[in-house]
Design an enzyme around this catalytic site. Structure first.
Site, PDB file in Angstrom:
ATOM      1  N   ARG A 117       0.813  -1.227   0.000  1.00  0.00           N
ATOM      2  CA  ARG A 117       0.000   0.000   0.000  1.00  0.00           C
ATOM      3  C   ARG A 117       0.841   1.269   0.000  1.00  0.00           C
ATOM      4  O   ARG A 117       0.401   2.333   0.417  1.00  0.00           O
ATOM      5  CB  ARG A 117      -0.983   0.016   1.174  1.00  0.00           C
ATOM      6  CG  ARG A 117      -1.979  -1.122   1.112  1.00  0.00           C
ATOM      7  CD  ARG A 117      -3.007  -1.050   2.206  1.00  0.00           C
ATOM      8  NE  ARG A 117      -3.933  -2.161   2.119  1.00  0.00           N
ATOM      9  CZ  ARG A 117      -4.876  -2.412   3.022  1.00  0.00           C
ATOM     10  NH1 ARG A 117      -5.012  -1.619   4.073  1.00  0.00           N
ATOM     11  NH2 ARG A 117      -5.675  -3.442   2.863  1.00  0.00           N
ATOM     12  N   LYS A 131       3.499  11.144 -11.359  1.00  0.00           N
ATOM     13  CA  LYS A 131       2.620  10.285 -12.165  1.00  0.00           C
ATOM     14  C   LYS A 131       3.362   8.993 -12.498  1.00  0.00           C
ATOM     15  O   LYS A 131       4.467   9.024 -13.030  1.00  0.00           O
ATOM     16  CB  LYS A 131       2.188  10.994 -13.450  1.00  0.00           C
ATOM     17  CG  LYS A 131       1.153  12.072 -13.211  1.00  0.00           C
ATOM     18  CD  LYS A 131       0.324  12.379 -14.451  1.00  0.00           C
ATOM     19  CE  LYS A 131       1.122  12.987 -15.557  1.00  0.00           C
ATOM     20  NZ  LYS A 131       0.261  13.407 -16.690  1.00  0.00           N
ATOM     21  N   GLU A 143      10.612  17.557 -24.956  1.00  0.00           N
ATOM     22  CA  GLU A 143       9.885  17.982 -23.757  1.00  0.00           C
ATOM     23  C   GLU A 143      10.408  19.329 -23.247  1.00  0.00           C
ATOM     24  O   GLU A 143       9.645  20.150 -22.742  1.00  0.00           O
ATOM     25  CB  GLU A 143      10.003  16.916 -22.664  1.00  0.00           C
ATOM     26  CG  GLU A 143       9.289  15.617 -22.984  1.00  0.00           C
ATOM     27  CD  GLU A 143       7.759  15.738 -22.922  1.00  0.00           C
ATOM     28  OE1 GLU A 143       7.269  16.733 -22.357  1.00  0.00           O
ATOM     29  OE2 GLU A 143       7.075  14.845 -23.444  1.00  0.00           O
ATOM     30  N   LYS A 169       7.663  22.722 -14.735  1.00  0.00           N
ATOM     31  CA  LYS A 169       6.769  21.601 -14.441  1.00  0.00           C
ATOM     32  C   LYS A 169       6.519  21.492 -12.941  1.00  0.00           C
ATOM     33  O   LYS A 169       5.389  21.213 -12.508  1.00  0.00           O
ATOM     34  CB  LYS A 169       7.346  20.299 -14.982  1.00  0.00           C
ATOM     35  CG  LYS A 169       6.374  19.135 -14.797  1.00  0.00           C
ATOM     36  CD  LYS A 169       6.741  17.908 -15.585  1.00  0.00           C
ATOM     37  CE  LYS A 169       5.672  16.825 -15.403  1.00  0.00           C
ATOM     38  NZ  LYS A 169       5.975  15.586 -16.144  1.00  0.00           N
ATOM     39  N   GLU A 212      -3.841  17.019 -11.812  1.00  0.00           N
ATOM     40  CA  GLU A 212      -4.164  17.248 -13.225  1.00  0.00           C
ATOM     41  C   GLU A 212      -5.655  17.529 -13.435  1.00  0.00           C
ATOM     42  O   GLU A 212      -6.331  16.884 -14.215  1.00  0.00           O
ATOM     43  CB  GLU A 212      -3.735  16.044 -14.082  1.00  0.00           C
ATOM     44  CG  GLU A 212      -3.594  16.380 -15.550  1.00  0.00           C
ATOM     45  CD  GLU A 212      -2.928  15.287 -16.367  1.00  0.00           C
ATOM     46  OE1 GLU A 212      -2.876  15.434 -17.588  1.00  0.00           O
ATOM     47  OE2 GLU A 212      -2.456  14.303 -15.776  1.00  0.00           O
ATOM     48  N   ARG A 225      -2.293  21.572 -14.932  1.00  0.00           N
ATOM     49  CA  ARG A 225      -1.290  20.555 -15.280  1.00  0.00           C
ATOM     50  C   ARG A 225      -1.526  19.985 -16.682  1.00  0.00           C
ATOM     51  O   ARG A 225      -0.638  19.382 -17.272  1.00  0.00           O
ATOM     52  CB  ARG A 225      -1.279  19.442 -14.240  1.00  0.00           C
ATOM     53  CG  ARG A 225      -0.083  18.506 -14.400  1.00  0.00           C
ATOM     54  CD  ARG A 225       0.121  17.606 -13.208  1.00  0.00           C
ATOM     55  NE  ARG A 225       1.217  16.673 -13.443  1.00  0.00           N
ATOM     56  CZ  ARG A 225       1.663  15.790 -12.563  1.00  0.00           C
ATOM     57  NH1 ARG A 225       1.115  15.718 -11.350  1.00  0.00           N
ATOM     58  NH2 ARG A 225       2.646  14.977 -12.866  1.00  0.00           N
ATOM     59  N   ASN A 263       0.825  18.808 -21.301  1.00  0.00           N
ATOM     60  CA  ASN A 263       0.460  17.846 -22.332  1.00  0.00           C
ATOM     61  C   ASN A 263       0.362  18.490 -23.712  1.00  0.00           C
ATOM     62  O   ASN A 263      -0.193  17.879 -24.634  1.00  0.00           O
ATOM     63  CB  ASN A 263      -0.879  17.171 -21.986  1.00  0.00           C
ATOM     64  CG  ASN A 263      -0.738  16.182 -20.850  1.00  0.00           C
ATOM     65  OD1 ASN A 263       0.141  15.333 -20.866  1.00  0.00           O
ATOM     66  ND2 ASN A 263      -1.601  16.308 -19.841  1.00  0.00           N
ATOM     67  N   HIS A 322       0.775  16.374 -26.809  1.00  0.00           N
ATOM     68  CA  HIS A 322       0.600  14.976 -26.425  1.00  0.00           C
ATOM     69  C   HIS A 322      -0.708  14.369 -26.924  1.00  0.00           C
ATOM     70  O   HIS A 322      -0.776  13.160 -27.114  1.00  0.00           O
ATOM     71  CB  HIS A 322       0.682  14.832 -24.897  1.00  0.00           C
ATOM     72  CG  HIS A 322       2.071  14.930 -24.372  1.00  0.00           C
ATOM     73  ND1 HIS A 322       2.850  16.065 -24.540  1.00  0.00           N
ATOM     74  CD2 HIS A 322       2.842  14.042 -23.671  1.00  0.00           C
ATOM     75  CE1 HIS A 322       4.027  15.862 -23.956  1.00  0.00           C
ATOM     76  NE2 HIS A 322       4.054  14.662 -23.429  1.00  0.00           N
ATOM     77  N   HIS A 382       0.503  11.386 -28.711  1.00  0.00           N
ATOM     78  CA  HIS A 382       0.279  10.047 -28.157  1.00  0.00           C
ATOM     79  C   HIS A 382      -0.437   9.152 -29.153  1.00  0.00           C
ATOM     80  O   HIS A 382      -0.169   7.937 -29.221  1.00  0.00           O
ATOM     81  CB  HIS A 382      -0.544  10.139 -26.868  1.00  0.00           C
ATOM     82  CG  HIS A 382       0.302  10.259 -25.631  1.00  0.00           C
ATOM     83  ND1 HIS A 382      -0.200  10.599 -24.401  1.00  0.00           N
ATOM     84  CD2 HIS A 382       1.639  10.106 -25.440  1.00  0.00           C
ATOM     85  CE1 HIS A 382       0.770  10.630 -23.501  1.00  0.00           C
ATOM     86  NE2 HIS A 382       1.901  10.343 -24.115  1.00  0.00           N
ATOM     87  N   HIS A 428       9.013   8.542 -27.952  1.00  0.00           N
ATOM     88  CA  HIS A 428       7.965   9.403 -27.399  1.00  0.00           C
ATOM     89  C   HIS A 428       8.169  10.865 -27.792  1.00  0.00           C
ATOM     90  O   HIS A 428       7.258  11.532 -28.282  1.00  0.00           O
ATOM     91  CB  HIS A 428       7.950   9.266 -25.869  1.00  0.00           C
ATOM     92  CG  HIS A 428       7.086  10.274 -25.176  1.00  0.00           C
ATOM     93  ND1 HIS A 428       5.714  10.178 -25.134  1.00  0.00           N
ATOM     94  CD2 HIS A 428       7.413  11.425 -24.505  1.00  0.00           C
ATOM     95  CE1 HIS A 428       5.225  11.215 -24.466  1.00  0.00           C
ATOM     96  NE2 HIS A 428       6.223  11.975 -24.067  1.00  0.00           N
TER      97      HIS A 428
END
Length: 1597
Positions: free
Chosen positions: A110, A132, A174, A234, A244, A248, A252, A255, A259, A271
């Site tokens: 956990r 993330k 990026e 960032k 997000e 946030r 992206n 993206h 993506h 990427h």
């Protein structure tokens, strides 16, 4: 711990991000001091471990996959080692390791503490920051994960020194993204300092320099500031919006679309590379919405390119990938539906408003239609009235002036600020080239509106070694830079500057300029074609003095020398020769601009007349840069909005273009639009046009557009709808009562981005507009708008002027599609957006069908399967025979150019030459070729005369066509050609020895063709008669090998039916036989036996040895001619696909490792010869591989890697990297290792299962060598290489035969035995069991074929069909109809014939489906085609039963025009005729009497018992067979379906009719249909020779 200086960045209120150089001791100390734990676990991968793990204190097992399986492996490891909740997990690696380990930490017990130590730039600035974590699934990226903040993020920039350059660029995407959304100053630094940033990772630090501030170099400081700056942005965003929910979203940017692209192209594209393209596309979305200017899009494009990132889906790195074909708009939009930012079905995109800021502080809702329009490769303008009228706008800066100003400022002294510079592909190419030559430095001010140029004063350098200056299709840049490159000076011997371009640029002329520079002492070599780029220029400076230049082709040649002349060693006098100088206004423009930059050019005048001469004197000097220089708007571009006003009857004002313009095209409004009926007001600085009412434009009459040649396309589309009479006094009015516009003075437009005159003629023709080509222009005959064809798709040839001109016509003609919309980026990148946002006409995106979207005049493309095929070759090579046969097979039309010539000129070729001479004939021949290609672009085989290649003009036409359609060179042994020409008299004699003609033309044929068909006649393999079996034992399918090879070759190269192995798809197993002969010709007589059961043949080219070199040992390169002969010989004996393999010494073969040039010459030879599969080792040069992939046509690439060391682990990182490298360009992936134990085979099996479960899977051939690896060969389902006992040696250790593998598969339960049956009555004498059981035995298949004779289709047959081991069944009389109700489906052939003779079971997910087919017709067709290759005019079928139906169907598929049917019961014959309404059937009442005096048959098929026929009249109960049956003078084929006796009455009668009649017995037809049955059941070709031999032995016993 050594002293360490770090920069700390705060995130979520805690300074947990520590950045610096050489931080390993610092990391360990900080973790141990602040994160106490009983256990520290460091997780990394093998690559990072090899580089950095020794520096850490603890190492643990390695993990690689960012997947559920990878997560489970780490968790199992932690549990196995009894890790608890106080464990600290350290993630050392790239983004995959960081995300995976972070997700494990978030869920293990956990949640346990995690430390991120990213080793790639991408991970440093992106995935490691923000908490993330996620893993990928087959449904998409990062769809399962959690937010879990790390305790620390350690950014050690020294790790980047070991990072491959591509990975660094991947991370820079990026970095650029973050600056683009947040900080314009950071972005400006990234724009201008790319070379310094690259230098920081390319210069390894020594003795831990950089660990402290005092030891940190300037480059290191810059790199660290870039990384910290990006991370800080960032971190700030994450602190405000950790989960997000809004802000946030901004990170992206790029993206959403990126993506989606990545989902299709992974793993071949990284990427960051996909996000880079995504950023540009999303910026274009913002531009389309009207919130972002083109300047920002241009800056973003330039910045990303500076870091070697792709910015378009047209980037060669993307287009060369097989997966790129799946990048459809629909597919991308579908993928975008699954995006975390979306709100339901509403897609969200981060929309830029300027560099450094976004439109909203969150992602913005964007409609699918907007995204679709950006992604679409084509557009259409919705006709209507511009809603913004009266329009007032400015066009982008002039391309001509922009390019000149860039070059002048770069060569000048001091700083110059260029305003209103065109932001386009062309100017970007010029800037990039000048930076490559280190000629100037560039930076931006005013948000990118002003370019600041620091001039280099003419000091230029050769680019870095191996770096070519790539110019795309930028003609202006190519011509200007050719002379610029002569200014380069270097003291290093051998260094040269190479300038190159795309395929179209390599066709555009540069010869006159090169000739002039060479004559002046410059050393310039053509790298490929004479007269075109690429060029290799020696760095020796420009001599100067007197230079003579032919200037009748392009004024850009003149401007090129003028602009560079001040830097020559001597003052230049430039004399223009060759007649009329083209486009004088552009030369005047150059001189005026040079004057502004401080160099005054003097033009000489004639002392007697005072007229200016074409002689210019240019003094030596250095340009002095003005502080500011404002670039005029582009006058050529201004013609499009002004023309829209003209055609729609509205008003448009263009600012910054007026009567004082430097540009000739500024005269367009006054000299073209005003005479067409427009109101024109022009001041010095602006132009206003108001069009007449719609439909009332006047034709122009005669107009000389030499001063404004680029504007002729705009004039042409207006002339197409100009129906009013021209103004009086324009010298040229109506022609045949039609409103006519004659445009002259534009001959140079044939050598622009495309042949623009031809392009306008071709594309206007699609609308129904008639035109006529002139020597220096064209005539256009206007038609009312309502009469023009709607729904036209305009091909743009990658030419911006063509696209924008036809967009004008699209405002009036409904559903006009403009293909290749992006070609406008050359001069007006935002044209489609401005058309909607500034002019007020709706523009919609259009996705073209795949076949339409590939072809372009600027680049090679796979031809449409319907593109006509051109055939060239020596007279006597067999062009007509092969061409007619190919046309018949493809169901196309055949055109003999000689016959077309004689029809056009109404005189024979010989007579024409005798009367007019060879030069005039060659010119007329070339003209005819162009006409044929224009009139018959598809569905034709066009055979040309042997001498078509004699003129450069014709060769240019052929080379241009070969880029989009097949040009096939027919090759035949020269002695056979000589023999034929000694007998042929229809064509004129050569007047010189044939061998001389052959030697002269041979390189021209090779230059012009895209494919080669070898029409060898038996010289290679000896007399074929020596190798065939006795007639009765010869399989009909093997007869007519020429037809078979023609069918294979032309179906393959056109793409109609590529000759690929069918068993490669689905769950079937496939095999190829590896031939290991140094010379294969002795083995050809055994080829069918050798290839029994396999799907393809591997020709090991590295093992071939020319007979003269048999005694040579060691590595060897077989001559191309010898390899070609070997392939041709093999093709004569089999139509199996060929795997063309050149295995190098290091990978287990005999080809030299470093003979790369020779290897690729062989590969390209294979593609030209239509070889189906080419094995290419991934260790070869990436550039050469991509060039091969771009030209492979319908051949497929097997991307291979072989590791003989035994050290490659199937669960390691190395093999996955090799797989990804092979996957990037291969259609099939082949990886071969070496087994040391059985476990290696199991690891291999797990690896292949994992690879096959991922997205975008491709067939994978993965095996282990050696005895221990034989299990992998048995389990491998894809193209397993097999041997044969007859081969001299095995191609690799551990290789098995096909039969051995089948036996092994059966033993391990992977190939269960099946039972096959014959249903019928009576059947005890049937040959079917002999056929199929023999085949099963030869192939080693564990199956059994038996007879099942029953009184009816009852329970016994039903039980057999339902049996778990049922494999298939043959059906004969009387059950061919009765069995149909038991079946689930029928083939179209079985339905048409109305009878089933073959049952095939299909098992899917445990369910059994029974499928019925009919192979009788195939046996009949094969029998006929073997002896009668051409389609029969007439045929006779005797009988009206089920077999007669199959016969009629077979004859119909052969193209038979008329089928006579005879049956003693006429009603049955009529019923049979009624069953085939699409076949012309005539019922005859008596044999030998043909209805309406029709032609006697050339094919006879009897389906009645032999006992029911007689050659004697009056025999009771017998059908009389008269000799009149065989009245056809040409002879033919007679097929008797009766099995017994061996010679039936019909066949005996045929024998007396002479040798012209071929006879076929029923057993032969039975064999043929049996071969087809066998393949339908097993997926394997039947071993025909072995089966036929056994059947004939039994039959004759």
């Amino acid at each position: 711990m050594p002293a360490t200086d770090v920069k700390k960045v705060s995130i979520l209120g805690k300074e947990s991000i520590h950045c610096g150089f050489h931080l390993v001791p610092y990391i360990v100390d900080t973790v141990l001091q602040t994160l106490s734990s009983s256990t520290y676990v460091l997780v990394t991968d093998t690559n990072v471990a090899n580089l950095h793990l020794p520096s850490f204190r603890t190492a643990f097992d390695t993990h690689q996959l960012k997947s559920r399986e990878g997560k489970a492996e780490i968790e199992d490891f932690l549990l196995l080692n009894k890790c608890t909740r106080d464990t600290v997990v350290l993630a050392l690696g790239g983004g995959v390791i960081g995300d995976l380990v972070g997700f494990v930490a978030a869920t293990f017990m956990r949640g346990v503490r995690v430390v991120q130590i990213p080793t790639t730039l991408l991970a440093m600035v992106d995935s490691s920051v923000g908490g993330k974590t996620a893993i990928d699934t087959p449904h998409g990226k990062n769809l399962i994960g959690a937010f879990w903040q790390p305790e620390y993020i350690f950014i050690d920039a020294a790790f980047l020194e070991t990072l491959p350059a591509r990975e660094f660029s991947n991370g820079m995407a990026e970095v650029v993204k973050t600056a683009a959304i947040w900080n314009e100053n950071e972005f400006a630094a990234l724009e201008s300092r790319s070379s310094e940033i690259f230098a920081a990772i390319q210069t390894p630090s020594v003795s831990f320099s950089g660990r402290t501030s005092s030891t940190r170099s300037a480059a290191q400081s810059l790199l660290l500031s870039v990384i910290v700056g990006s991370i800080s942005v960032k971190a700030h965003i994450v602190t405000i919006d950790e989960r997000e929910t809004g802000l946030r979203n901004l990170v992206n940017f790029g993206h959403t679309i990126g993506h989606a692209i990545e989902a299709v192209l992974t793993p071949a594209m990284l990427h960051g590379e996909c996000v880079s393209v995504g950023m540009i596309l999303e910026a274009e979305v913002a531009r389309q919405l009207g919130v972002l200017g083109q300047v920002a899009v241009g800056r973003l494009t330039r910045c990303l390119r500076a870091y070697n990132l792709p910015v378009s889906l047209a980037d060669p790195r993307i287009t060369s990938l097989p997966a790129a074909k799946a990048l459809s708009v629909e597919r991308l939009l579908d993928i975008m539906k699954v995006d975390k930012k979306n709100s339901g079905t509403q897609k969200k995109i981060v929309v830029l408003s300027r560099i450094g800021a976004t439109y909203e502080q969150k992602a913005t809702n964007v409609a699918d239609a907007v995204i679709s329009k950006t992604l679409s490769e084509a557009v259409k303008v919705v006709p209507g009235t511009p809603s913004k009228s009266p329009v007032r706008m400015a066009t982008p800066g002039s391309k001509s002036i922009s390019n000149r100003a860039l070059l002048l400022a770069a060569l000048g002294k001091g700083t110059c600020r260029l305003k209103n510079l065109l932001h386009s592909d062309d100017t970007q190419v010029m800037m990039n080239a000048l930076m490559e030559l280190k000629g100037a430095s560039f930076s931006w001010e005013d948000g990118g509106e002003t370019l600041v140029v620091e001039g280099g004063e003419g000091a230029l350098s050769v680019p870095e070694k191996g770096k070519e200056v790539y110019l795309g299709n930028a003609g202006t840049a190519a011509r200007f830079l050719t002379t610029v490159c002569t200014l380069v000076q270097s003291s290093q011997i051998g260094k040269r500057t190479v300038i190159t371009g795309n395929a179209r640029m390599k066709q555009r002329p540069i010869g006159p300029l090169v000739d002039a520079l060479r004559a002046n002492g410059s050393t310039i070599d053509y790298v490929e074609s004479q007269g075109c780029l690429p060029l290799s220029v020696a760095p020796a400076g420009l001599k100067g003095a007197r230079i003579q230049l032919a200037a009748s082709v392009s004024s850009q040649y003149v401007s090129s020398i003028l602009l560079c002349a001040p830097y020559a060693r001597e003052a230049v006098t430039l004399e223009l020769t060759g007649g009329q100088v083209i486009s004088q206004p552009y030369i005047d423009m150059t001189i005026a601009m040079m004057r502004t930059f401080g160099i005054a050019v003097e033009r000489e005048v004639d002392g007697a007349t005072g007229k200016p001469l074409d002689v210019y004197r240019i003094p030596k000097g250095t340009y002095t840069n003005p502080a500011d220089y404002s670039i005029e708007s582009d006058a050529s571009s201004a013609t499009y909005p002004l023309a829209i006003a003209a055609i729609t009857g509205t008003s448009c004002t263009i600012a910054n273009i007026g009567s004082a313009s430097l540009q000739g095209d500024a005269r367009f409004a006054k000299e073209v639009l005003e005479p067409m009926g427009c109101e024109v007001i022009q001041t010095e600085t602006e132009t206003t046009v108001k069009g007449p009412p719609v439909g009332q434009l006047k034709a122009l009459g005669l107009v000389d557009m030499e001063p404004m040649t680029d504007a002729f396309l705009t004039a042409s589309v207006l002339a197409a709808v100009a129906t009013e009479a021209p103004l009086g006094g324009r010298q040229f009015g109506y022609t045949d009562g039609r409103p006519t516009t004659r445009i002259v003075g534009i001959a140079n437009q044939r050598v622009k981005e495309c042949n623009r005159i031809q392009a306008m003629i071709d594309q206007l023709g699609k609308f129904g507009v008639e035109t006529r080509e002139l020597d220096d222009g064209l005539e256009i005959y206007g038609k009312p708008i309502a009469d023009l064809k709607e729904g036209v798709s305009v091909h743009c040839y990658d030419d911006h002027r063509v696209a924008m001109a036809f967009s004008v016509l699209g405002t009036a003609i409904k559903d006009t599609v403009i293909e290749e919309k992006r070609c406008v980026e050359k001069t007006w990148p935002n044209w489609w957006d401005d058309l909607e946002n500034k002019i007020g006409l709706k523009v919609e995106g259009v996705e073209l069908p795949a076949a339409e979207s590939g072809a372009s005049a600027s680049r090679p493309a796979d031809a449409d399967a319907q593109a006509s095929v051109i055939i060239i070759g020596m007279r006597g090579s067999g062009k007509t025979t092969i061409g007619e046969l190919a046309a018949s097979i493809l169901d196309w039309h055949f055109i003999d150019a000689d016959a077309a010539f004689e029809e056009k000129h109404q005189v024979g070729v010989r007579q024409y030459v005798q009367k007019n001479g060879w030069p005039l004939f060659r010119s007329a021949e070339t003209e005819l070729l162009q006409e044929l290609l224009a009139i018959h672009p598809s569905g034709h085989i066009i055979s040309l005369g042997g001498g078509i290649v004699e003129t450069p003009a014709a060769r240019d036409v052929l080379k241009a066509y070969s880029k989009t359609g097949p040009v096939v060179h027919i090759v035949r042994e020269i002695d056979e050609v000589v023999k034929y020409l000694g007998e042929e008299t229809a064509r004129p004699a050569y007047g010189e020895p044939i061998m001389d003609v052959f030697r002269r033309r041979e390189p021209w044929y090779a230059e012009c063709c895209s494919y080669v068909f070898v029409n060898h006649t038996g010289v290679l393999t000896g007399d074929p008669a020596e190798d065939v079996l006795p007639d009765e034992q010869t399989a009909l399918s093997s007869a007519g090998s020429t037809r078979g090879e023609v069918s294979r070759f032309f179906n393959h190269i056109t793409g109609k039916y590529p000759n690929l192995a069918r068993n490669l798809s689905g769950d079937r197993r496939s095999y190829f036989l590896s031939l290991t002969y140094p010379d294969i010709t002795p083995a050809l007589r055994h080829i069918e036996e050798l290839t029994a059961g396999v799907d393809a043949i591997e020709l090991r080219v590295d093992l071939l040895r020319s007979p003269k070199d048999f005694d040579k040992l060691g590595p060897y390169i077989a001559p191309v001619a010898y390899v070609t002969d070997q392939l041709a010989a093999l093709r004569q004996k089999t139509d199996l696909p060929i795997v063309f393999t050149v295995r190098t010494v290091s990978q287990g073969g005999q080809f030299p490792d470093h003979a790369e040039k020779e290897a690729f010459e062989l590969f390209h030879t294979a593609v030209r010869l239509g070889v189906e599969y080419v094995d290419v080792e991934i260790s070869w040069s990436e550039k050469l591989i991509h060039e091969l992939v771009a030209r492979k046509g319908h051949s497929q690439i097997i991307a291979s890697w072989h590791d003989w060391s035994g050290n490659m682990r199937w669960d390691g990182k190395v093999v996955e990297e090799k797989y990804r490298a092979a996957h990037a360009f291969g259609d099939i992936v082949k990886i071969v290792g070496k087994a040391n134990s059985l476990d290696d085979n199991l690891a291999l099996y797990r690896f292949t299962q994992r690879m096959r479960s991922g997205p975008d899977t491709k067939p994978i051939l993965a095996i282990n060598m050696g005895i221990e690896g034989q299990m992998s060969r048995i389990l491998n389902p894809t193209f397993s290489p097999v041997s044969h006992p007859l081969l001299p040696s095995k191609a690799a250790p551990g290789q098995l035969s096909f039969a051995q593998i089948q036996a092994a598969l059966h033993l391990i339960g992977q190939l269960p035995s099946r039972r096959f049956f014959l249903f019928g009555n009576p059947i005890k004498h049937s040959m079917s069991p002999t056929i199929h059981n023999t085949a099963f035995q030869v192939l080693g298949l564990p199956h059994q074929y038996a007879l099942l004779e029953t009184a009816d289709v009852g329970e016994e047959i039903k039980a057999a069909l339902a049996s778990p081991d049922f494999g298939g069944a043959s059906v004969t009389i009387p059950f061919k109809l009765d069995v149909i109700p038991l079946l689930d489906s029928l083939s179209p052939e079985a339905e048409a014939i109305g009878a089933v003779n073959t049952i095939i079971p299909h098992r899917t997910d445990g369910a059994l489906k029974l499928h019925g087919d009919n192979t009788d017709w195939r046996g009949i067709r094969a029998a006929i085609r073997a002896h009668l290759p051409a389609a029969p005019e007439t045929a006779l079928v005797i009988g009206a039963g089920g077999t007669s139906r199959a016969a009629i169907y077979a004859l119909h598929t052969l193209g038979t025009r008329t089928v006579y049917v005879f049956n003693r019961t006429r009603a049955s014959a009529q019923a049979l005729a009624g069953a085939f309404p699409d076949v012309r059937i005539e019922v005859v009442d008596a044999l030998g009497a043909w209805p309406h005096g029709g032609a006697p048959p050339t094919v006879i098929v009897s389906t009645v018992p032999a006992s029911a026929t007689s050659t004697e009249p009056g025999v009771e109960g017998a059908l009389y067979l008269p000799r009149a049956l065989f009245a056809a003078e040409a002879g033919g084929v007679v097929v008797d379906m009766a099995y017994k006796p061996a010679e039936t009455p019909l066949l005996a009668l045929a024998a007396t009719a002479g040798r012209k009649w071929a006879t076929v017995r029923g057993v032969e037809v039975l064999l043929e249909q049996g071969y087809v049955q066998f393949e339908l059941w097993t997926g394997r070709r039947c071993p025909m020779a072995a089966v036929a031999e056994r059947v004939w032995q039994t039959y004759n016993a």
